[in-house]
Write an enzyme that holds these catalytic residues in place. Structure first.
Site, mmCIF file in Angstrom:
data_model
loop_
_atom_site.group_PDB
_atom_site.id
_atom_site.type_symbol
_atom_site.label_atom_id
_atom_site.label_comp_id
_atom_site.label_asym_id
_atom_site.label_seq_id
_atom_site.Cartn_x
_atom_site.Cartn_y
_atom_site.Cartn_z
ATOM 1 N N VAL A 110 -1.966 1.797 1.076
ATOM 2 C CA VAL A 110 -2.513 1.735 2.430
ATOM 3 C C VAL A 110 -2.573 0.278 2.861
ATOM 4 O O VAL A 110 -2.412 -0.060 4.026
ATOM 5 C CB VAL A 110 -3.909 2.411 2.516
ATOM 6 C CG1 VAL A 110 -4.918 1.739 1.610
ATOM 7 C CG2 VAL A 110 -4.438 2.417 3.930
ATOM 8 N N HIS A 324 -9.272 -2.797 -9.681
ATOM 9 C CA HIS A 324 -8.584 -2.217 -8.510
ATOM 10 C C HIS A 324 -8.130 -0.766 -8.783
ATOM 11 O O HIS A 324 -6.932 -0.477 -8.775
ATOM 12 C CB HIS A 324 -7.378 -3.093 -8.131
ATOM 13 C CG HIS A 324 -6.891 -2.865 -6.730
ATOM 14 N ND1 HIS A 324 -6.418 -3.861 -5.917
ATOM 15 C CD2 HIS A 324 -6.790 -1.726 -5.994
ATOM 16 C CE1 HIS A 324 -6.052 -3.356 -4.756
ATOM 17 N NE2 HIS A 324 -6.276 -2.061 -4.779
HETATM 18 O O1 LIG Z 1 -3.177 1.447 -1.399
HETATM 19 C C1 LIG Z 1 -3.670 0.337 -1.543
HETATM 20 O O2 LIG Z 1 -3.570 -0.542 -0.679
HETATM 21 C C2 LIG Z 1 -4.374 0.005 -2.756
HETATM 22 O O3 LIG Z 1 -5.049 -0.970 -2.809
HETATM 23 C C3 LIG Z 1 -4.258 0.878 -3.941
HETATM 24 O O4 LIG Z 1 -4.579 2.133 -3.635
#
Ligand SMILES: O=C(O)C(=O)CO
Length: 359
Positions: A110, A324
């Site tokens: 995302v 994360h």
């Molecule tokens: O999707 C994203 O941007 C993440 O940080 C991991 O899901």
């Protein structure tokens, strides 16, 4: 089965249940659009690419190490599509290396701070897909887990139990802070903020407050949240959850100034996967945690990632740091890979993507 022969890619059908050789060439793939996939993505996405018959693709076949930059720059030469993850920088150098065939970049994330939007915008005609919404539940769930782990000191507690610190029952040992009767603040109210509040409400939270560039009445109504200023958010929140996008205005918005207004009993949580750690000034956070200005912090995103094991924040008992993992559930990561694959295929067919980033 995909095979290279005389520099051509062929797909084969192989029937192992009948006797004799039954391998049939179904299609010469070498005329199909070429795609490079920068990671061994979860199976649902790979299957969609494989079953589509629409592309020939090569894959960096590891999930443990990212494709080395040099190899990536080689592999993208002349491709029509690129399916990447957040560890790959999609910048001018890479786009130049890919060349003018490149029509679609689809990221299995995302977040898009690894994409140089400026460069992508520059009349290269490249469309970009990303994966919002499918990870909202997983991120909200992890936020609740991290909030409780931090406020109820679960990591300290298991460490004490394992290492002999568990003596007699003590009246104030390992006490933390309850959600019941608390005020929960949300910095940046969007889908994820609402999903977090919905999950926290049954813990008998007294009040939800939020701030954003402007009130968001529709979203706020769903969780009965009151719009306040950033100052009030800092002052009133017993739990402060960060869910805003990283923009020039929000860069390091969580700094000395904000922490100094928070209660010394409050808990600070940053899990929002699309913002990374950039909204927090980590030196100021260290100061606030180590001097007791605030009670605790739970972080799923940091700067940099991975955070070096020597980083001062790792020395603090009241700071819980996760690597994360907010979206890391099997179902969500599969859904992200499927969405990224479908965005890619739709983009290559010049059709609207399911989730396209407006450049
Ligand atoms: O999707 C994203 O941007 C993440 O940080 C991991 O899901």
């Amino acid at each position: 089965i995909f095979l290279m022969h005389n520099n051509k890619m062929f797909s084969f059908y192989f029937n192992s249940f009948t006797s004799g050789a039954t391998t049939k060439v179904l299609r010469d793939m070498s005329t199909l659009p070429r795609v490079y996939v920068t990671r061994q993505i979860p199976p649902e996405g790979l299957k969609i690419l494989q079953d589509s018959g629409q592309v020939q693709f090569e894959l960096w076949d590891s999930d443990d190490v990212p494709v080395p930059r040099k190899e990536l720059l080689q592999k993208v030469k002349g491709v029509d599509g690129l399916l990447c993850v957040l560890t790959e920088k999609i910048d001018a150098e890479l786009l130049d290396a890919a060349g003018s065939n490149l029509k679609v970049v689809s990221t299995m994330s995302v977040g898009f701070d690894h994409l140089s939007l400026e460069e992508l915008k520059k009349s290269r005609g490249i469309r970009v897909g990303y994966t919002p919404e499918v990870l909202t539940d997983a991120v909200a769930e992890l936020t609740v887990a991290l909030l409780l782990a931090t406020s109820r000191r679960l990591i300290e507690a298991t460490h004490e139990a394992k290492t002999g610190g568990w003596g007699t029952w003590r009246t104030l040992w390992l006490c933390g802070y309850e959600l019941a009767n608390s005020t929960v603040g949300i910095l940046g109210l969007g889908r994820i903020g609402v999903a977090i509040a919905e999950r926290l409400a049954p813990f008998k939270v007294k009040k939800f407050i939020y701030t954003d560039v402007a009130p968001r009445p529709e979203l706020a109504k769903a969780i009965n949240a009151e719009y306040v200023t950033l100052d009030e958010l800092a002052k009133q929140s017993d739990f402060l959850s960060i869910c805003c996008a990283l923009t020039p205005e929000t860069k390091e918005i969580c700094n000395k100034n904000l922490f100094s207004k928070m209660k010394n009993t409050s808990i600070f949580i940053n899990t929002s996967s699309h913002i990374r750690g950039g909204v927090v000034n980590q030196e100021d956070l260290y100061e606030a945690l180590s001097t007791g200005q605030i009670a605790g912090a739970g972080l799923d995103v940091t700067v940099p990632e991975p955070l070096p094991t020597t980083h001062p924040l790792f020395t603090l008992k009241n700071c819980v740091i996760l690597p994360h993992i907010a979206s890391a559930s099997y179902s969500t990561r599969n859904a992200m890979s499927a969405l990224a694959a479908n965005n890619l295929l739709l983009g290559l067919r010049s059709q609207p993507m399911i989730k396209e980033l407006k450049l």
